[in-house]
Design a protein around this motif. Structure first.
Motif, PDB file in Angstrom:
ATOM      1  N   ARG A 473      -9.245  66.500  90.805  1.00 35.67           N
ATOM      2  CA  ARG A 473      -7.876  66.228  91.246  1.00 35.67           C
ATOM      3  C   ARG A 473      -7.246  65.279  90.246  1.00 35.67           C
ATOM      4  N   ASP A 474      -6.303  65.791  89.454  1.00 29.53           N
ATOM      5  CA  ASP A 474      -5.697  65.024  88.368  1.00 29.53           C
ATOM      6  C   ASP A 474      -6.799  64.549  87.410  1.00 29.53           C
ATOM      7  N   GLN A 475      -6.974  63.248  87.285  1.00 24.21           N
ATOM      8  CA  GLN A 475      -8.009  62.725  86.380  1.00 24.21           C
ATOM      9  C   GLN A 475      -9.183  62.119  87.150  1.00 24.21           C
ATOM     10  N   VAL A 476      -9.389  62.612  88.357  1.00 23.08           N
ATOM     11  CA  VAL A 476     -10.508  62.164  89.186  1.00 23.08           C
ATOM     12  C   VAL A 476     -11.351  63.377  89.547  1.00 23.08           C
ATOM     13  N   ALA A 477     -12.655  63.213  89.503  1.00 20.29           N
ATOM     14  CA  ALA A 477     -13.567  64.285  89.900  1.00 20.29           C
ATOM     15  C   ALA A 477     -14.488  63.778  91.005  1.00 20.29           C
ATOM     16  N   PHE A 478     -14.615  64.581  92.045  1.00 14.07           N
ATOM     17  CA  PHE A 478     -15.597  64.342  93.100  1.00 14.07           C
ATOM     18  C   PHE A 478     -16.704  65.369  92.930  1.00 14.07           C
ATOM     19  N   GLY A 479     -17.939  64.948  93.071  1.00 18.67           N
ATOM     20  CA  GLY A 479     -19.029  65.894  92.916  1.00 18.67           C
ATOM     21  C   GLY A 479     -20.356  65.284  93.305  1.00 18.67           C
ATOM     22  N   ALA A 487     -17.368  59.723  93.234  1.00 16.17           N
ATOM     23  CA  ALA A 487     -15.978  59.811  92.794  1.00 16.17           C
ATOM     24  C   ALA A 487     -15.914  59.181  91.411  1.00 16.17           C
ATOM     25  N   VAL A 488     -15.406  59.923  90.437  1.00 19.24           N
ATOM     26  CA  VAL A 488     -15.494  59.500  89.038  1.00 19.24           C
ATOM     27  C   VAL A 488     -14.112  59.522  88.392  1.00 19.24           C
ATOM     28  N   ASP A 489     -13.806  58.478  87.660  1.00 22.95           N
ATOM     29  CA  ASP A 489     -12.603  58.403  86.834  1.00 22.95           C
ATOM     30  C   ASP A 489     -12.899  59.134  85.528  1.00 22.95           C
ATOM     31  N   LEU A 490     -12.209  60.241  85.285  1.00 21.63           N
ATOM     32  CA  LEU A 490     -12.497  61.053  84.106  1.00 21.63           C
ATOM     33  C   LEU A 490     -11.940  60.465  82.820  1.00 21.63           C
ATOM     34  N   GLU A 492     -12.547  57.527  81.600  1.00 18.49           N
ATOM     35  CA  GLU A 492     -13.402  56.535  80.935  1.00 18.49           C
ATOM     36  C   GLU A 492     -14.755  57.032  80.451  1.00 18.49           C
ATOM     37  N   PRO A 493     -15.685  57.561  81.161  1.00 15.15           N
ATOM     38  CA  PRO A 493     -15.731  57.773  82.610  1.00 15.15           C
ATOM     39  C   PRO A 493     -16.347  56.562  83.325  1.00 15.15           C
ATOM     40  N   SER A 494     -15.940  56.357  84.542  1.00 15.49           N
ATOM     41  CA  SER A 494     -16.518  55.298  85.358  1.00 15.49           C
ATOM     42  C   SER A 494     -16.568  55.779  86.800  1.00 15.49           C
ATOM     43  N   VAL A 495     -17.438  55.163  87.595  1.00 12.50           N
ATOM     44  CA  VAL A 495     -17.675  55.595  88.967  1.00 12.50           C
ATOM     45  C   VAL A 495     -16.888  54.720  89.934  1.00 12.50           C
ATOM     46  N   PHE A 496     -16.064  55.341  90.755  1.00 12.05           N
ATOM     47  CA  PHE A 496     -15.365  54.605  91.814  1.00 12.05           C
ATOM     48  C   PHE A 496     -16.339  54.254  92.929  1.00 12.05           C
ATOM     49  N   TRP A 497     -17.114  55.229  93.367  1.00 12.29           N
ATOM     50  CA  TRP A 497     -18.126  54.987  94.398  1.00 12.29           C
ATOM     51  C   TRP A 497     -19.172  56.089  94.357  1.00 12.29           C
ATOM     52  N   THR A 498     -20.314  55.778  94.942  1.00 14.48           N
ATOM     53  CA  THR A 498     -21.411  56.736  95.066  1.00 14.48           C
ATOM     54  C   THR A 498     -21.908  56.716  96.505  1.00 14.48           C
ATOM     55  N   GLN A 499     -22.200  57.866  97.025  1.00 16.74           N
ATOM     56  CA  GLN A 499     -22.700  58.003  98.388  1.00 16.74           C
ATOM     57  C   GLN A 499     -23.958  57.156  98.587  1.00 16.74           C
ATOM     58  N   PRO A 500     -24.062  56.409  99.684  1.00 14.09           N
ATOM     59  CA  PRO A 500     -25.267  55.613  99.929  1.00 14.09           C
ATOM     60  C   PRO A 500     -26.522  56.484  99.959  1.00 14.09           C
ATOM     61  N   ARG A 501     -27.610  55.906  99.528  1.00 10.11           N
ATOM     62  CA  ARG A 501     -28.848  56.673  99.393  1.00 10.11           C
ATOM     63  C   ARG A 501     -29.324  57.257 100.717  1.00 10.11           C
ATOM     64  N   ARG A 502     -29.153  56.531 101.791  1.00  9.70           N
ATOM     65  CA  ARG A 502     -29.634  57.016 103.090  1.00  9.70           C
ATOM     66  C   ARG A 502     -28.800  58.187 103.601  1.00  9.70           C
ATOM     67  N   ALA A 531     -11.470  61.624 100.874  1.00  8.42           N
ATOM     68  CA  ALA A 531     -11.402  61.715  99.415  1.00  8.42           C
ATOM     69  C   ALA A 531     -10.531  60.598  98.853  1.00  8.42           C
ATOM     70  N   SER A 532     -10.888  59.373  99.191  1.00  7.03           N
ATOM     71  CA  SER A 532     -10.190  58.208  98.656  1.00  7.03           C
ATOM     72  C   SER A 532     -11.004  57.646  97.502  1.00  7.03           C
ATOM     73  N   LEU A 533     -10.417  56.716  96.776  1.00  9.64           N
ATOM     74  CA  LEU A 533     -11.115  56.095  95.659  1.00  9.64           C
ATOM     75  C   LEU A 533     -11.686  54.735  96.026  1.00  9.64           C
TER      76      LEU A 533
END
Length: 589
Positions: A473-479, A487-490, A492-502, A531-533
């Protein structure tokens, strides 16, 4: 003078003739057995148990460290390291225990115990394949809900006699359509959300829930019908189900079977529906064009035969079967081809006339991967973009000529590439890969001398999409990267957040529907994520499928269809405003 008994006479040996620690001079002279007294030999054997126990503890520590570091490199490799370290040291410990038992005269105690445990395990559990991260899966043989009834094919005369049918081509409602791989736009993104995400799972209606044949295909939806691929016995089946009640409208079959111990059984690709026809590829390389209304075959092609392969040769090169989904554009049906490396007929892509199946062109010279071709526009020109075994290439639509390419290392029979290329605004291409590979953002340029590419960045830390695809979505990728949603800022790239391990989705899939991610967890749960950042926020989790799921979820209006290799479910989400979008679904025939 008395005759003396020879040293080897029974009268001179120890009374404990059954002592396993005793070795005769003959045995000693021949080099067999221990050269130490029985007590010393026994002490050495016991000491070996302590050594083996210590090694097992080290192996466990190695496994724990590997799991601790897994999010930063690769969960599959961490699992393999842990299984290897613990498994090898456990075997050595068992061998050391057996040596002590053997010397004590209990030669069959440990083997008997292990055999009894193995028999008990086999009686209670069955092997159910491997997870996407190479963990063996075992299921109880007595668990409830493990058996599903397959829908049967209706006979054509029964349909005609009922007289209640509505043509599949009538009253199509575009709001319900998701006619191809990765949704309407073939990019895993749906711009408008027509459903509400409730807080209570009870507010989600289960329209139907029944069995389905094996395979990792997903549903394509058009005009109130859902089409997918499945394996039934030795038949590869293209099946059409009614969304209204889950009934099987028609089924077209082709004799063929693909099985891989790690990858499972059955078709992998998703059908494409376009202008009243369905285009589909099976795991053994059979390409169909059939009518959506009746499932009548318009034309078919054998991709392996065209490429110069038989199935054995093909599966040596591509052990997980033929997986790409057809791309329909203009008058063409475009699919990857591949072929024996020494063959002059080995091409990356092949295009057929969508109306009659005639070959229109072949293009590219790299081996096929498991990714599907995509259509992208660069500087006003449409290109067919193909992720191949070792490259990503852009092809002219009219004749398949390779216009540009860049390296994307992989191997179709080992560290395979499954994720297709995705367009990013600004004339860029995003590709991803599992097995620790990561992702790359590449700029496509056009100049007077032709087309070229330039890396914007490459990273092995973000968007390690193994079986799945990013949602851009624009310059953000979820995957799902290395099993965790990101959620990744395309830029740079940098990570906005990552799903908790559990809460990891493992090797599942995601679809972005406006502001909500619809995530199919590998373990079967269906999860709705904001799908927020700002942070990972789980809105709703449905206990959906009850076994391993590698199939992409399908969102068509308010309907969400999920399936795996044995079960299929159609959900209807609550409306945002009214039930108006539920009208015009074909009635049960």
């Amino acid at each position: 003078m008395k005759n003396q008994q020879p040293p080897s006479s029974p009268e001179q040996v120890s009374p404990n003739v059954g002592d396993e620690g005793f070795q005769s001079p003959e045995d000693q002279s021949s080099g067999s057995g221990s050269m130490f007294p029985p007590e010393a030999d026994s002490r050495r054997a016991v000491r070996s148990i302590f050594v083996a126990s210590g090694l097992l503890l080290i192996g466990i520590c190695v496994a724990v460290v590997a799991q601790y570091l897994a999010p930063d490199f690769d969960h599959q490799n961490a699992n393999l390291i842990g299984i290897g370290a613990v498994g090898l040291t456990a075997v050595y410990l068992l061998f050391s225990i057996y040596r002590v038992d053997w010397r004590a005269g209990h030669r069959f105690r440990l083997p008997g115990l292990l055999v009894a445990l193995l028999i008990g395990f086999v009686v209670l559990f069955r092997f159910d394949g491997f997870s996407g991260e190479m963990l063996p899966i075992f299921k109880s043989r007595f668990a409830a809900g493990e058996s599903f009834v397959l829908e049967s094919v209706k006979q054509s005369d029964e349909r005609s006699e009922s007289g209640t049918g509505t043509s599949a081509s009538q009253e199509k409602q575009p709001a319900f359509d998701s006619p191809q791989f990765l949704g309407p736009a073939r990019n895993g993104v749906i711009s408008e959300r027509l459903f509400q995400v409730p807080m209570d799972p009870a507010e989600v209606e289960v329209v139907w829930d029944h069995g389905i044949g094996q395979g990792w295909s997903s549903f394509s939806v058009s005009g109130g019908f859902a089409v997918t691929l499945e394996q039934r016995d030795d038949q590869e089946c293209l099946s059409c189900y009614r969304i209204a009640d889950g009934g099987l409208e028609w089924m077209t079959q082709h004799e063929g079977l693909h099985h891989n111990t790690l990858g499972g059984t059955g078709p992998r690709s998703t059908p494409t529906i376009d202008q009243g026809k369905v285009y589909a590829t099976t795991a053994t390389g059979h390409l169909w064009c059939v009518t959506l209304e009746e499932g009548n075959v318009v034309w078919s092609q054998d991709l392996l035969s065209i490429a110069g392969w038989n199935q054995v040769e093909f599966e040596a090169a591509a052990p997980w079967g033929y997986a790409p989904s057809p791309l329909i554009v203009d008058n063409l049906c475009i699919v990857p081809l591949g072929g024996p490396r020494e063959s002059s007929d080995a091409f990356s892509l092949i295009a057929f006339d969508r109306e009659n199946g005639d070959i229109r062109w072949k293009g590219g010279d790299d081996q096929l991967s498991y990714a599907s071709p995509m259509l992208m526009t660069f500087d006003g020109d449409r290109h067919v973009v193909s992720v191949n075994e070792k490259t990503v290439s852009g092809h002219r639509l009219t004749d398949g000529k390779t216009l540009w390419s860049f390296d994307w290392p992989g191997s179709t029979n080992t560290g395979a590439t499954c994720a297709s290329a995705l367009p990013v605004p600004g004339g860029r291409v995003l590709v991803g890969k599992g097995y620790g590979g990561g992702s790359a953002l590449v700029q496509v340029h056009r100049s007077d001398s032709g087309w070229s590419t330039e890396d914007v960045w490459r990273s092995n830390r973000v968007l390690k999409t193994k079986f799945t695809h990013a949602n851009v979505r624009d310059q953000v990728a979820f995957g799902i990267s290395n099993g965790s949603l990101q959620a990744v800022d395309l830029t740079e790239p940098s990570v906005f957040w990552t799903q908790p391990r559990r809460q990891r989705s493992e090797e599942g899939h995601s679809i972005l529907v406006d502001d909500v991610l619809v995530v199919q967890d590998e373990q079967g749960d269906l999860v709705f994520v904001n799908a927020s950042l700002a942070d990972y926020e789980e809105l709703l989790r449905l206990d959906a499928l009850n076994s391993k799921t590698w199939n992409i979820p399908t969102v068509a209006g308010r309907y969400v269809l999920v399936r795996n290799d044995r079960q299929a479910i159609c959900y209807r989400m609550p409306p945002i405003e009214s039930d108006a979008i539920d009208v015009n679904l074909p009635e049960k025939r």
